[in-house]
Write a protein that holds these residues in place. Structure first.
Motif, mmCIF file in Angstrom:
data_model
loop_
_atom_site.group_PDB
_atom_site.id
_atom_site.type_symbol
_atom_site.label_atom_id
_atom_site.label_comp_id
_atom_site.label_asym_id
_atom_site.label_seq_id
_atom_site.Cartn_x
_atom_site.Cartn_y
_atom_site.Cartn_z
ATOM 1 N N UNK A 6 0.835 -1.218 0.000
ATOM 2 C CA UNK A 6 0.000 0.000 0.000
ATOM 3 C C UNK A 6 0.859 1.253 0.000
ATOM 4 N N UNK A 7 1.933 1.256 0.786
ATOM 5 C CA UNK A 7 2.822 2.423 0.871
ATOM 6 C C UNK A 7 3.542 2.649 -0.449
ATOM 7 N N UNK A 8 4.003 1.580 -1.082
ATOM 8 C CA UNK A 8 4.714 1.705 -2.358
ATOM 9 C C UNK A 8 3.784 2.219 -3.453
ATOM 10 N N UNK A 40 11.400 6.370 -3.804
ATOM 11 C CA UNK A 40 12.495 5.374 -3.850
ATOM 12 C C UNK A 40 13.266 5.415 -5.162
ATOM 13 N N UNK A 41 13.080 6.494 -5.945
ATOM 14 C CA UNK A 41 13.781 6.602 -7.215
ATOM 15 C C UNK A 41 13.041 5.890 -8.339
ATOM 16 N N UNK A 42 13.637 5.899 -9.541
ATOM 17 C CA UNK A 42 12.970 5.260 -10.678
ATOM 18 C C UNK A 42 14.003 4.630 -11.604
ATOM 19 N N UNK A 43 13.524 3.679 -12.385
ATOM 20 C CA UNK A 43 14.357 3.005 -13.381
ATOM 21 C C UNK A 43 13.447 2.498 -14.495
ATOM 22 N N UNK A 44 13.851 2.776 -15.731
ATOM 23 C CA UNK A 44 13.037 2.415 -16.904
ATOM 24 C C UNK A 44 11.612 2.951 -16.775
ATOM 25 N N UNK A 45 11.513 4.172 -16.269
ATOM 26 C CA UNK A 45 10.208 4.814 -16.088
ATOM 27 C C UNK A 45 9.584 5.147 -17.438
ATOM 28 N N UNK A 46 8.282 4.964 -17.547
ATOM 29 C CA UNK A 46 7.544 5.232 -18.786
ATOM 30 C C UNK A 46 6.536 6.350 -18.522
ATOM 31 N N UNK A 47 6.515 7.338 -19.415
ATOM 32 C CA UNK A 47 5.495 8.389 -19.287
ATOM 33 C C UNK A 47 4.800 8.592 -20.625
ATOM 34 N N UNK A 48 3.517 8.882 -20.553
ATOM 35 C CA UNK A 48 2.689 9.018 -21.746
ATOM 36 C C UNK A 48 1.707 10.168 -21.569
ATOM 37 N N UNK A 49 1.562 10.956 -22.617
ATOM 38 C CA UNK A 49 0.550 12.022 -22.656
ATOM 39 C C UNK A 49 -0.606 11.561 -23.527
ATOM 40 N N UNK A 50 -1.828 11.732 -23.014
ATOM 41 C CA UNK A 50 -3.029 11.362 -23.757
ATOM 42 C C UNK A 50 -3.919 12.590 -23.969
ATOM 43 N N UNK A 51 -4.591 12.612 -25.119
ATOM 44 C CA UNK A 51 -5.594 13.641 -25.399
ATOM 45 C C UNK A 51 -6.970 12.993 -25.295
ATOM 46 N N UNK A 112 6.192 3.496 -13.047
ATOM 47 C CA UNK A 112 7.551 3.268 -12.548
ATOM 48 C C UNK A 112 7.751 1.787 -12.190
ATOM 49 N N UNK A 113 8.459 1.014 -13.023
ATOM 50 C CA UNK A 113 8.702 -0.406 -12.735
ATOM 51 C C UNK A 113 9.413 -0.643 -11.405
ATOM 52 N N UNK A 114 10.248 0.322 -10.967
ATOM 53 C CA UNK A 114 10.998 0.158 -9.717
ATOM 54 C C UNK A 114 10.065 0.118 -8.510
ATOM 55 N N UNK A 115 8.872 0.659 -8.660
ATOM 56 C CA UNK A 115 7.876 0.650 -7.578
ATOM 57 C C UNK A 115 6.798 -0.393 -7.876
#
Length: 205
Positions: A6-8, A40-51, A112-115
């Motif tokens: 839950x915290x993550x 806790x930081x990030x690694x191989x983070x993915x971000x996407x913008x949607x309309x 964020x895959x790291x989380x």
């Protein structure tokens, strides 16, 4: 273990700033801001913008905090203007040559895959106008003018009052001097000490 998951899940946060509404002129460029934070930081983070929740207009990935995002796919009119190696994890974009059909909801989504693939998003609502409408300050100007006028009249009244009181005081002081002077003359004429009435009458023949 349940509490730990839950915290993550809530460690990742995405924000579009203090307001989630943006107004842009037709045929102009508009900034759509977005930043993210993670405990806790990030690694191989993915971000996407949607309309409007369905149309993807920008898709990027970030290997780590030491590297800048790299493009996976985008709409030709969208340009990435953020940076993730600085203090803020900025994944803002600019939409170029805005049209009326661009008005709507823009969602900035981050995973964020790291989380354990924690996901979060934030939304901006864009309005496109032909021209910016200036705020009507007429009422404000009238109120300021009336208040200023009243203050000015009050100051003028106080000044006039002071002048009138000063004149009255001077006039009264002048009258007192006249009364004292005329009283002295009357005393002399009425035969008080040192007056002409004390002179001896000439002896009878």
């Amino acid at each position: 273990p349940g509490l730990h998951v839950f915290a993550i899940a809530f460690a990742l946060e995405v924000s579009v700033g203090k307001t989630n509404t943006v107004m842009a002129l037709n045929n102009s460029n508009v900034l759509l801001p977005c930043t993210f934070t993670t405990c806790i930081g990030f690694q191989d983070l993915v971000f996407t913008w949607y309309f409007n929740s369905t149309e993807m207009i920008y898709h990027g990935k970030i290997k780590s905090k030491a590297s800048e995002p790299f493009l996976v796919g985008r709409n030709p009119r969208v340009e990435f203007v953020g940076s993730t190696t600085g203090k803020d994890n900025n994944i803002s974009i600019v939409l170029k040559n805005v049209e009326f059909s661009d008005a709507g909801k823009y969602t900035c989504h981050v995973r964020n895959p790291k989380e354990k693939n924690a996901q979060h998003n934030a939304t901006i609502f864009l309005t496109v106008v032909q021209k910016m409408v200036e705020a009507d300050n007429t009422v404000t100007l009238i109120i300021v003018g009336v208040v200023g006028g009243l203050i000015g009249l009050l100051i003028l009244f106080m000044l006039i009052k002071r002048v009138v009181l000063f004149i009255i005081k001077k006039t009264q002081d002048g009258k007192k001097e006249c009364l004292v002077s005329s009283s002295g003359n009357d005393n002399t004429e009425n035969g008080l000490a040192g007056s002409k009435a004390e002179q001896k009458a000439p002896p009878k023949a």
